[in-house]
Structures are given as structure tokens and as C-alpha cells.
Design a protein around this motif. Structure first.
Motif, PDB file in Angstrom:
ATOM      1  N   HIS A 133      25.235  83.853  24.344  1.00 33.02           N
ATOM      2  CA  HIS A 133      24.807  82.239  23.722  1.00 33.02           C
ATOM      3  C   HIS A 133      24.345  81.527  25.309  1.00 33.02           C
ATOM      4  CE1 HIS A 133      27.080  82.720  20.128  1.00 33.02           C
ATOM      5  NE2 HIS A 133      27.867  83.435  20.824  1.00 33.02           N
ATOM      6  N   HIS A 136      25.432  78.092  25.998  1.00 26.83           N
ATOM      7  CA  HIS A 136      26.833  77.391  26.649  1.00 26.83           C
ATOM      8  C   HIS A 136      26.744  77.185  27.942  1.00 26.83           C
ATOM      9  CE1 HIS A 136      29.189  79.932  23.514  1.00 26.83           C
ATOM     10  NE2 HIS A 136      28.452  79.371  22.879  1.00 26.83           N
ATOM     11  N   HIS A 196      37.058  75.254  17.404  1.00 27.25           N
ATOM     12  CA  HIS A 196      36.002  74.687  16.510  1.00 27.25           C
ATOM     13  C   HIS A 196      35.502  75.720  15.727  1.00 27.25           C
ATOM     14  CE1 HIS A 196      32.181  72.609  15.469  1.00 27.25           C
ATOM     15  NE2 HIS A 196      33.115  71.537  15.745  1.00 27.25           N
ATOM     16  N   THR A 242      32.526  76.409  14.908  1.00 29.09           N
ATOM     17  CA  THR A 242      31.318  76.900  15.634  1.00 29.09           C
ATOM     18  C   THR A 242      31.710  78.441  16.333  1.00 29.09           C
ATOM     19  OG1 THR A 242      31.679  75.678  17.448  1.00 29.09           O
ATOM     20  CG2 THR A 242      30.011  74.999  15.889  1.00 29.09           C
ATOM     21  N   TYR A 243      32.982  78.712  16.465  1.00 28.62           N
ATOM     22  CA  TYR A 243      33.351  79.724  17.325  1.00 28.62           C
ATOM     23  C   TYR A 243      33.594  81.029  16.206  1.00 28.62           C
ATOM     24  CZ  TYR A 243      33.817  77.540  21.603  1.00 28.62           C
ATOM     25  OH  TYR A 243      33.243  77.012  22.928  1.00 28.62           O
ATOM     26  N   GLY A 289      31.381  77.786  26.075  1.00 28.24           N
ATOM     27  CA  GLY A 289      30.822  76.829  25.124  1.00 28.24           C
ATOM     28  C   GLY A 289      29.980  75.379  25.751  1.00 28.24           C
ATOM     29  N   TRP A 290      29.587  74.861  24.728  1.00 28.28           N
ATOM     30  CA  TRP A 290      28.661  73.712  25.062  1.00 28.28           C
ATOM     31  C   TRP A 290      29.265  72.403  24.923  1.00 28.28           C
ATOM     32  CZ3 TRP A 290      27.794  70.892  20.768  1.00 28.28           C
ATOM     33  CH2 TRP A 290      27.686  71.537  19.800  1.00 28.28           C
ATOM     34  N   GLY A 291      30.404  72.243  23.944  1.00 30.92           N
ATOM     35  CA  GLY A 291      30.806  71.042  23.618  1.00 30.92           C
ATOM     36  C   GLY A 291      32.346  70.793  23.554  1.00 30.92           C
ATOM     37  N   GLU A 292      32.885  69.757  23.522  1.00 30.98           N
ATOM     38  CA  GLU A 292      34.201  69.382  23.477  1.00 30.98           C
ATOM     39  C   GLU A 292      34.460  69.026  21.946  1.00 30.98           C
ATOM     40  OE1 GLU A 292      34.830  65.630  25.562  1.00 30.98           O
ATOM     41  OE2 GLU A 292      34.483  66.658  27.704  1.00 30.98           O
ATOM     42  N   PHE A 293      35.880  69.334  21.889  1.00 27.87           N
ATOM     43  CA  PHE A 293      36.259  69.414  20.421  1.00 27.87           C
ATOM     44  C   PHE A 293      37.914  69.466  20.432  1.00 27.87           C
ATOM     45  CE2 PHE A 293      35.659  73.877  21.511  1.00 27.87           C
ATOM     46  CZ  PHE A 293      36.840  74.538  21.069  1.00 27.87           C
TER      47      PHE A 293
HETATM   48  C1  SLL Z   1      30.461  68.388  19.473  1.00 31.90           C
HETATM   49  N1  SLL Z   1      31.799  67.987  17.627  1.00 31.90           N
HETATM   50  O1  SLL Z   1      29.216  68.167  18.659  1.00 31.90           O
HETATM   51  C2  SLL Z   1      31.466  68.747  18.736  1.00 31.90           C
HETATM   52  C3  SLL Z   1      31.451  70.168  18.586  1.00 31.90           C
HETATM   53  C4  SLL Z   1      31.447  72.355  19.203  1.00 31.90           C
HETATM   54  C5  SLL Z   1      31.580  73.430  20.448  1.00 31.90           C
HETATM   55  C6  SLL Z   1      31.471  70.982  19.610  1.00 31.90           C
HETATM   56  C7  SLL Z   1      30.461  76.925  21.073  1.00 31.90           C
HETATM   57  C8  SLL Z   1      30.244  77.664  19.935  1.00 31.90           C
HETATM   58  C9  SLL Z   1      29.348  78.751  19.786  1.00 31.90           C
HETATM   59  C10 SLL Z   1      30.715  75.611  21.197  1.00 31.90           C
HETATM   60  O2  SLL Z   1      30.814  75.010  22.225  1.00 31.90           O
HETATM   61  N2  SLL Z   1      31.240  74.639  20.101  1.00 31.90           N
HETATM   62  O3  SLL Z   1      29.754  79.756  20.186  1.00 31.90           O
HETATM   63  O4  SLL Z   1      28.128  78.510  19.274  1.00 31.90           O
HETATM   64  O5  SLL Z   1      30.240  68.182  20.545  1.00 31.90           O
END
Ligand code: SLL
Length: 256
Positions: A36, A39, A77, A79-80, A98-102
Motif C-alpha cells: 500500500h 501508507h 478500522h 479498512t484493515y 497506515g495513513w489515518g487515525e481512528f
Molecule cells: C480517517 N476515519 O478518515 C479515518 C479512517 C482509516 C485508516 C482511517 C489503512 C487501511 C489500509 C488505514 O490507515 N486506515 O490498509 O488501506 O482518517
């Protein structure tokens, strides 16, 4: 053996833990090598003993909590892939990129001897460094700036309290006394590296929990309590004055 299932009434015993995460910005090389490529960070979310091991690069974790924790379930999250991660032995942690906080749901199951129900903590996975309030800086510094600021640490101290424990569980707990927190910091590293003055001091270092922090927190609560009481007194006084005025004005009305 039979009386081991007896509860020790009136007794409370606790274990100090921390839960939270550490995050670092990925280097360009690391990003390119990932499946990814969007990330940006590598992070570790964990449940650990509160005290840090001497000279360790880890926040907390001096003791192996496996003697009273059977399983920690980290719910990531959606998305994992496989967002529900079960960890059945120490270290109770999950590392990912990853790229985002949750929000991470952290469910702790205790050993069978405890007879205790699972408990749940919630932790906001923190990737971006705290910025100075009112400094006019963007809320999240650009990645190259964040990378220079070093790892982000976001940890919460808590105490898991067991009331009226089973004798057999109490035996297990007392056989494993927790490493006490140091009285004061042995390393000059703050938790919040947003303050540029503390940035230099913190570089490459690892924060730790201390008994002094508990004292400071108690003092902050006491100051806040006094402020609330002072405010209540002030507004009660104003209310009394207003009510007097109301009565006075009502008496001036024609049909009185
Ligand atoms: C946001 N509400 O929009 C949060 C969601 C989701 C983070 C963050 C990786 C997932 C993958 C990932 O960092 N998910 O493996 O694609 O900021």
C-alpha cells in the motif's frame, strides 16, 4: 483446593497498566517497498505494564502481564484486512502501517482463575504530532516536518481494579508484584513534543510514567475543584441578587 474458589470479601487489588500507541513516519524507501504505497506511518498499539524497563526503548512494558491477562483483542478500522486481532501472549500489541487515525477498541480478557469479565478500553490511534495551540501552524505538520519531530507517543495510564478477588486469583496477583513507577523522571523526555523547547530534549528519547505525574494530576484536579466551587458561589450570589430584584419589581406592579 475447594476454598480457592472463595472470594476474599472487602479486598481490592489493582494492577497499573498503560494502553496507547507509538507511531513513526515511514521513510520514502519504506513506503515504496509496501504493497500500500498510500501508507505514511508505522505504528504499534499495545497494552503494557505501566513501568518502563531500565534503558529500554519502549514506553512501559517492564512486566509481562500474561500472569493475569489471557487475551487482548484489538479491533482496528474496517479498512484493515482482518480488523479483529487477538493476541494471546505478551507483548500484547499489534504493529501495522497506515495513513489515518481512528479509534481502536481494546478488549482485555483475564485468565480463567480470575472469574472476571472482560473490560474494554478505547484509544484514538495517534499518528500526527501535537502542534502548539495558537501558533498559526497547520494542525498536522507536513510529513517531512513530522518525521524530524521523532516518534509520536500517545499513552494512557490506568489501574485495573479487582474487587473481592477469588483466593486463587489473589495468590497469582500477589506472586507477581508490579514494578513500581520511578518517583521522578530518569529521562528528560516529555510526552507531548509539540512545544519546540521540549523538542530538542525529547529527540530520540522515550517518555515514561512516574509517580510525580500522578501527584501533578491530583493537584490539577484539586485546583479545578476549587475553581468550580468558587464559580458556584459567585453564581449563587448573583442568583440571590436577581431574585431580590425580581421581588422588588413585582411589588411595584399596579395590581399589587
Ligand atoms: C480517517 N476515519 O478518515 C479515518 C479512517 C482509516 C485508516 C482511517 C489503512 C487501511 C489500509 C488505514 O490507515 N486506515 O490498509 O488501506 O482518517
Amino acid at each position: 483446593m475447594a476454598n480457592e474458589r472463595v472470594r476474599v470479601r472487602g479486598l481490592s487489588i489493582f494492577r497499573p497498566v498503560i494502553y496507547g500507541n507509538t507511531a513513526v513516519v515511514l521513510t520514502e524507501k519504506e513506503r515504496e517497498s509496501l504493497p500500500h504505497q498510500d501508507h505514511t506511518h508505522r505504528w504499534t498499539v499495545a497494552v503494557r505494564s505501566a513501568a518502563s524497563a531500565p534503558d529500554s526503548e519502549t514506553v512501559g512494558g517492564a512486566d509481562d502481564l500474561g500472569y493475569f491477562i489471557k487475551r487482548v483483542t484489538f479491533k482496528l478500522h474496517d479498512t484493515y484486512a482482518n480488523p479483529t486481532r487477538n493476541v494471546d501472549k505478551a507483548p500484547f500489541e499489534v504493529s501495522e502501517t497506515g495513513w489515518g487515525e481512528f479509534e481502536v477498541q481494546i478488549r482485555i480478557n483475564f485468565v480463567a482463575e480470575s472469574g472476571e469479565k472482560a473490560i474494554t478500553f478505547y484509544h484514538h490511534l495517534k499518528l500526527h504530532p501535537w502542534t502548539v495551540l495558537g501558533s498559526g501552524e497547520p494542525e498536522n505538520p507536513p510529513l517531512d516536518v513530522a518525521a524530524k519531530m521523532g516518534p509520536v507517543h500517545s499513552w494512557q495510564y490506568d489501574e485495573i481494579v479487582f474487587n473481592d478477588p477469588f483466593q486463587s486469583f489473589l495468590n497469582i496477583l500477589t506472586a507477581h508484584p508490579p514494578t513500581p513507577l520511578p518517583k521522578t523522571k530518569s529521562r528528560p523526555v516529555p510526552f507531548h513534543t509539540a512545544n519546540p523547547a521540549s523538542l530538542e530534549a525529547s529527540k530520540g528519547g522515550v517518555p515514561e510514567f512516574t509517580q510525580e505525574m500522578e501527584k501533578e494530576e491530583a493537584e490539577r484536579l484539586e485546583t479545578a475543584r476549587k475553581q468550580v466551587i468558587a464559580e458556584q458561589d459567585k453564581w449563587r450570589q448573583i442568583l440571590i441578587e436577581k431574585e431580590k430584584e425580581l421581588t422588588r419589581l413585582q411589588q411595584q406592579l399596579p395590581n399589587n
